[in-house]
Design a protein around this motif. Structure first.
Motif, PDB file in Angstrom:
ATOM      1  N   VAL A   7       0.868  -1.188   0.000  1.00  0.00           N
ATOM      2  CA  VAL A   7       0.000   0.000   0.000  1.00  0.00           C
ATOM      3  C   VAL A   7       0.899   1.231   0.000  1.00  0.00           C
ATOM      4  O   VAL A   7       1.719   1.400   0.911  1.00  0.00           O
ATOM      5  N   ILE A   8       0.717   2.084  -1.012  1.00  0.00           N
ATOM      6  CA  ILE A   8       1.582   3.270  -1.120  1.00  0.00           C
ATOM      7  C   ILE A   8       0.855   4.496  -0.575  1.00  0.00           C
ATOM      8  O   ILE A   8      -0.270   4.814  -0.994  1.00  0.00           O
ATOM      9  N   ASP A   9       1.507   5.174   0.359  1.00  0.00           N
ATOM     10  CA  ASP A   9       1.042   6.474   0.847  1.00  0.00           C
ATOM     11  C   ASP A   9       1.440   7.483  -0.232  1.00  0.00           C
ATOM     12  O   ASP A   9       2.494   8.110  -0.164  1.00  0.00           O
ATOM     13  N   THR A  10       0.589   7.611  -1.240  1.00  0.00           N
ATOM     14  CA  THR A  10       0.989   8.254  -2.500  1.00  0.00           C
ATOM     15  C   THR A  10       1.451   9.691  -2.327  1.00  0.00           C
ATOM     16  O   THR A  10       2.550  10.062  -2.754  1.00  0.00           O
ATOM     17  N   VAL A  55      -1.547  -1.203  -4.320  1.00  0.00           N
ATOM     18  CA  VAL A  55      -2.600  -0.189  -4.389  1.00  0.00           C
ATOM     19  C   VAL A  55      -2.039   1.155  -3.930  1.00  0.00           C
ATOM     20  O   VAL A  55      -1.216   1.214  -3.020  1.00  0.00           O
ATOM     21  N   PHE A  56      -2.460   2.215  -4.601  1.00  0.00           N
ATOM     22  CA  PHE A  56      -2.005   3.570  -4.284  1.00  0.00           C
ATOM     23  C   PHE A  56      -3.118   4.310  -3.540  1.00  0.00           C
ATOM     24  O   PHE A  56      -4.204   4.534  -4.094  1.00  0.00           O
ATOM     25  N   ALA A  57      -2.862   4.655  -2.283  1.00  0.00           N
ATOM     26  CA  ALA A  57      -3.847   5.376  -1.467  1.00  0.00           C
ATOM     27  C   ALA A  57      -3.731   6.875  -1.724  1.00  0.00           C
ATOM     28  O   ALA A  57      -2.623   7.422  -1.735  1.00  0.00           O
ATOM     29  N   LEU A  58      -4.882   7.524  -1.921  1.00  0.00           N
ATOM     30  CA  LEU A  58      -4.901   8.957  -2.258  1.00  0.00           C
ATOM     31  C   LEU A  58      -5.720   9.752  -1.248  1.00  0.00           C
ATOM     32  O   LEU A  58      -6.680   9.241  -0.661  1.00  0.00           O
ATOM     33  N   ASP A  59      -5.341  11.017  -1.078  1.00  0.00           N
ATOM     34  CA  ASP A  59      -6.126  11.946  -0.261  1.00  0.00           C
ATOM     35  C   ASP A  59      -7.284  12.486  -1.091  1.00  0.00           C
ATOM     36  O   ASP A  59      -7.095  12.841  -2.261  1.00  0.00           O
ATOM     37  N   PHE A 108     -11.980  11.341   4.107  1.00  0.00           N
ATOM     38  CA  PHE A 108     -10.890  10.618   4.758  1.00  0.00           C
ATOM     39  C   PHE A 108      -9.566  10.968   4.083  1.00  0.00           C
ATOM     40  O   PHE A 108      -9.517  11.343   2.913  1.00  0.00           O
ATOM     41  N   GLU A 109      -8.479  10.809   4.861  1.00  0.00           N
ATOM     42  CA  GLU A 109      -7.149  11.043   4.337  1.00  0.00           C
ATOM     43  C   GLU A 109      -6.549   9.738   3.830  1.00  0.00           C
ATOM     44  O   GLU A 109      -7.036   8.648   4.158  1.00  0.00           O
ATOM     45  N   ALA A 110      -5.483   9.877   3.055  1.00  0.00           N
ATOM     46  CA  ALA A 110      -4.812   8.684   2.537  1.00  0.00           C
ATOM     47  C   ALA A 110      -4.365   7.776   3.685  1.00  0.00           C
ATOM     48  O   ALA A 110      -4.412   6.547   3.573  1.00  0.00           O
ATOM     49  N   ASP A 111      -3.952   8.368   4.808  1.00  0.00           N
ATOM     50  CA  ASP A 111      -3.519   7.551   5.954  1.00  0.00           C
ATOM     51  C   ASP A 111      -4.655   6.653   6.452  1.00  0.00           C
ATOM     52  O   ASP A 111      -4.422   5.513   6.873  1.00  0.00           O
ATOM     53  N   ILE A 130       3.672  -1.152   3.880  1.00  0.00           N
ATOM     54  CA  ILE A 130       3.232   0.228   3.674  1.00  0.00           C
ATOM     55  C   ILE A 130       4.425   1.045   3.197  1.00  0.00           C
ATOM     56  O   ILE A 130       5.426   1.170   3.907  1.00  0.00           O
ATOM     57  N   VAL A 131       4.312   1.597   1.965  1.00  0.00           N
ATOM     58  CA  VAL A 131       5.412   2.394   1.420  1.00  0.00           C
ATOM     59  C   VAL A 131       5.244   3.828   1.892  1.00  0.00           C
ATOM     60  O   VAL A 131       4.414   4.586   1.393  1.00  0.00           O
ATOM     61  N   SER A 132       6.004   4.177   2.925  1.00  0.00           N
ATOM     62  CA  SER A 132       5.937   5.516   3.510  1.00  0.00           C
ATOM     63  C   SER A 132       7.005   5.627   4.597  1.00  0.00           C
ATOM     64  O   SER A 132       7.502   4.612   5.091  1.00  0.00           O
ATOM     65  N   HIS A 133       7.343   6.844   4.956  1.00  0.00           N
ATOM     66  CA  HIS A 133       8.200   7.038   6.133  1.00  0.00           C
ATOM     67  C   HIS A 133       7.471   7.905   7.169  1.00  0.00           C
ATOM     68  O   HIS A 133       8.029   8.321   8.165  1.00  0.00           O
TER      69      HIS A 133
END
Length: 894
Positions: A7-10, A55-59, A108-111, A130-133
């Motif tokens: 899951v990408i925090d786009t 999957v790419f999560a979007l705001d 909702f937010e991407a998070d 989860i692809v994010s820092h």
């Protein structure tokens, strides 16, 4: 072995990517740093990590549920760099184009999306990466089930890393953030509690609730005080930082399967446009975990059926099988793009989802099979005409069917008009629109019609594919457009189409049929005299230059002016010297040949662009009438344009233009009548701005230019300075600054600036109102006219100069577009009242003016009626006024 979903925090990733890379740009100057970072990440999928699903999560735009909890949430975020904003929508669009799935939900937010997918995936026994820092996502870490991956450092973030960095475990992270707060998102936390204090409290008591349950046991009194004072904000903060886990599910896992072929190759052409060839080189070199070959272009998945009908009974059967309430797309194939010369060759229609039919009538080649007779075609088109017909460019097909079969088609909807309403600045052709929405390349006309031939020479089997595709794609486009109007909240534009834009086509058809008479004898005389004038100028130019050359060749002229005669010039380009009008005007005093060249160009243009073509067209019919084509969708503002010939750009102020206009005359027993909206754009300015001084002047029927002159220069100088006031009045509507006004009036820019300042002091509301138009356009990306038509401006991909131009055009569009609305409404009313009345014909619309041909003995009566319609067609806050003129030529209408 467990399957993995990534899951990408786009947005988080893209923002970080933007700041991590240098400010890269394409050759055209478009920023590409963020896009390059994104493509680097995608190209490394399969190398940096393996995954089964992605999957790419979007705001989502707008407020979230957190704003209801705390209205200051994220209220102090700094402005995002413009270069980042330009690239963001492009990166998002590439995700879908590459075949990846996105996840987004309003409120909702991407998070929250990431958290919900992670929660659902855990229940389904998947491993979640989860692809994010982003530290906000640390609360989701659950070793062996959910972990984070930093795509820049290429490291895994698990429970151990979380504890090493913050001194708390992931399941304590929301409590930790509730105490600490987050300045970036404006989460308040407990005022005065820092990272070390928060860490110590969590280590001691575990949760926020437990901390407050043991408040009296906390040794440090200061901590007790801070916690007591900040209790409300602490629990509000915990609500803000706690991610939702029930806003998104992944029930259909097949949607998220990692594509087999490298997704980057699907957007190879786009990447080349942005000069991102290195990415493609890397992909083609080692594949990065994907197949390395570029996939062949796939045929459309849709099983389109194109059926040729050459039998009368089959045609009747198909047409009688169409449901009564069906939408039917209809199209004709002809021998010519000019309706006056075109013969019908066949027609196509479609009413089913993936099927269309072609009916050949007049194909003409050796061995052509049986076709449908003209009489049968006519009877069947009459049957089709009982359905709701949708066409692309109805005006053309209407004339074809009317002239060839004497049937008047009934229009339900025109996809060309709908495309224009959705975006007035975009191409409205069927090929472009179908490619845009369906990624489908339509069969090209030039691929099936040989040079020098027409559609009647095309094999009917090939013609069927081409023609039936036109009908089917028109139907598909119409259905898609309905979706787009709804999805983009533009149902009001759809209403405009059905309320008056489709009806307006009938007005244009009427005007095109009417034509306008020209005096061929006068044109013959003009041609002869102008030709003699050109010959005299040619001799004078050769004598003055001292050499003979081809005056119409810019290359030869450049050599004569800048080398032979040695006139001053700017640097020579690869194509030679520039000799355009601006260059020649700048040299007008440098040599006596230059004024002669300017006169020659004017005379030559007059001959080749106006006199000879108008004479040729006038001699084509016994009535000596010239017929133009009006373009409904030809401008972004909504004004009409005309072509073949263009009758809207005949020079107004020059002697040459006057001569041409004098050749346009009424037929015997009639007069030409011109009715022009007076100062329509200034009246609209008064209406929209509600400036008291402007409104009062118009309501009192005062001379607005004189009143402006009085306000700026005083009563004594007003009469002398009226023309200056007029320039200011109109100039401000078109974004004219002090420099341009100074150039127009021939005065220093400093003086012009004082005039503008005086104007805004006199009309106090105008300056703020004009600024508000620009602000609205910048904020919303479009401007709306009086009747709510939209013009879209692509500020996201505009550079500084383009942005400034868009802002000027937003003001221009409001007034020019609203004026176009009003004259369109008038034309519709006039058409309805007089369409069966031979005493009056509407001939031309030249922006704010309508030109009529009216029976001589009814001129006064009908002109009065027309005035009544035009002045009462819409209720503005100031009166609409027209000026009228009657004459025996167009030139006399002044």
């Amino acid at each position: 072995m467990k399957k993995t979903i990534t899951v990408i925090d786009t947005f988080g990733f893209l923002f970080r990517s933007y700041f991590a890379l240098p400010p890269l740009k394409s050759k055209s100057g478009f920023p590409t740093g963020l896009l390059t970072g994104f493509m680097n990440f995608v190209s490394n999928i399969g190398k940096d990590f393996q995954t089964d699903y992605i999957v790419f999560a979007l705001d989502a735009k707008g407020d979230t549920f957190r704003n209801e909890i705390y209205d200051q949430y994220k209220s102090h975020r700094p402005d995002v760099p413009e270069d980042l904003l330009k690239q963001l929508p492009i990166a998002i669009s590439w995700i879908e184009k590459m075949g990846f799935k996105t996840a987004i939900k309003t409120g909702f937010e991407a998070d929250d999306i990431v958290a919900s997918i992670a929660h659902d995936a855990k229940q389904k026994g998947l491993e979640v990466r989860i692809v994010s820092h982003d530290k906000d996502l640390y609360q989701l870490i659950d070793d062996d089930k959910v972990y984070m991956f930093d795509p820049i450092k290429k490291t895994v973030i698990n429970e151990e890393k979380c504890f090493d960095k913050y001194g708390v475990h992931p399941n304590q992270f929301t409590d930790y953030q509730a105490l600490l707060g987050d300045s970036a998102d404006n989460v308040p936390g407990v005022k005065g509690v820092g990272a070390k204090t928060a860490e110590a409290l969590i280590k001691e008591y575990g949760t926020l609730e437990n901390i407050y349950a043991n408040l009296e046991n906390i040794e440090k009194k200061r901590w007790q005080t801070l916690l007591t004072e900040g209790k409300e904000m602490a629990f509000i903060s915990k609500q803000l930082v706690t991610l939702s886990t029930d806003c998104h599910c992944i029930d259909n896992l097949d949607e998220f399967i990692l594509p087999n072929d490298n997704p980057i190759l699907k957007i190879a052409d786009i990447l080349i446009e942005y000069d991102m060839n290195r990415i493609l080189d890397r992909v083609n070199k080692d594949g990065m975990g994907y197949k390395t070959s570029i996939p062949q272009k796939q045929e459309p998945k849709e099983d389109f059926q194109y059926e040729l009908i050459t039998d009368d009974s089959k045609l009747s059967l198909v047409i009688n099988s169409i449901p009564r309430d069906a939408i039917v797309a209809f199209d004709t194939e002809t021998t010519d793009v000019d309706v006056k010369n075109a013969k019908i060759v066949g027609f196509s229609f479609a009413y089913e989802e993936n099927k269309a039919y072609y009916v050949p009538i007049a194909h003409n080649y050796l061995g052509v099979p049986n076709q449908i007779s003209l009489d049968s075609a006519k009877q069947n088109i009459i049957q089709l005409n009982r359905h709701k017909l949708v066409l692309q460019n109805f005006k053309y097909d209407f004339e074809i069917v009317k002239q060839n079969l004497d049937i008047e088609l009934n229009l339900y909807a025109d996809t060309m008009i709908l495309a224009w309403l959705l975006n007035t600045s975009e191409k409205v052709g069927l090929d472009y629109q179908v490619d845009k929405y369906f990624d489908h390349k339509m069969i090209s006309f030039k691929d099936i019609v040989k040079k020098g031939e027409d559609f009647s020479n095309v094999d009917i089997a090939k013609a069927c594919e081409y023609a039936a595709e036109d009908a089917l794609m028109t139907l598909k486009l119409y259905n898609k457009q309905l979706e787009v109007f709804k999805e983009t909240n533009n149902e009001d534009l759809l209403k405009i189409a059905f309320d008056y834009e489709f009806d307006f086509i009938s007005v244009l058809l009427e005007m095109e049929r009417n034509g306008i008479k020209v005096d061929v004898n006068k044109l013959e005389e003009l041609k002869k005299n102008n030709n003699e004038h050109i010959q005299k100028l040619t001799s004078d130019i050769y004598e003055t230059a001292g050499v003979e050359f081809n005056i119409n060749s810019p290359k030869q002229l450049g050599v004569i002016l800048f080398e032979t005669l040695g006139l001053p010039t700017k640097k020579k380009t690869k194509t030679g010297y520039s000799t355009n009008e601006v260059v020649l005007q700048g040299l007008i005093d440098a040599h006596p040949v230059v004024p002669l060249l300017l006169k020659y160009r004017e005379a030559f243009k007059l001959q080749s662009t106006y006199i000879e073509p108008l004479l040729e067209l006038g001699l084509k019919n016994d009535e000596n009438r010239v017929y133009t084509s009006f373009l409904h969708t030809g401008t972004a503002t909504g004004r009409l344009s005309s072509k073949n010939p263009n009758l809207q750009n005949i020079p107004v102020k020059s002697e040459a233009g006057a001569q041409i206009r004098s050749a346009f005359i009424p037929k015997k027993g009639y007069k030409l009548v011109g009715i022009d909206y007076s100062q329509i754009e200034l009246r609209l300015l008064a209406h929209f701005s509600e400036d008291p001084a402007l409104v009062e002047a118009f309501n009192a029927d005062l001379d607005i230019h004189h009143q402006t002159a009085v306000k700026i220069f005083g009563e004594e100088e007003a009469a002398l300075k009226r023309s200056i006031a007029k320039s200011i009045n109109f100039g401000l509507l078109y974004g004219m600054g002090s420099k341009k006004l100074g150039d127009t009036l021939g005065i220093p820019a400093k003086e012009a600036k004082k005039y503008i300042e005086s104007y805004f002091e006199a009309f106090v509301s105008v300056k703020d109102y004009l600024a508000s138009i620009e602000d609205y356009a910048l904020q919303h990306g479009y401007i709306k006219t009086l009747l709510k038509r939209k013009r879209i401006f692509d500020f996201d991909s505009a550079n500084g100069m383009q942005k400034a131009a868009y802002l000027r055009e937003s003001v221009n569009t409001l007034f020019q577009g609203s004026a176009a609305d009003l004259i369109k409404l008038s034309m519709l009313e006039i058409y309805k009242k007089y369409k069966n009345n031979s005493s009056v014909k509407i001939l031309l619309q030249i922006h704010d003016e309508l030109i009529f041909e009216i029976q001589e003995n009814k001129v006064d009566e009908i002109t009065k009626e027309l005035t009544q319609i035009m002045e009462n067609v819409y209720n503005l806050k100031v009166p609409l006024k027209v000026s009228k003129s009657i004459g025996d030529s167009w030139q006399e209408l002044k």
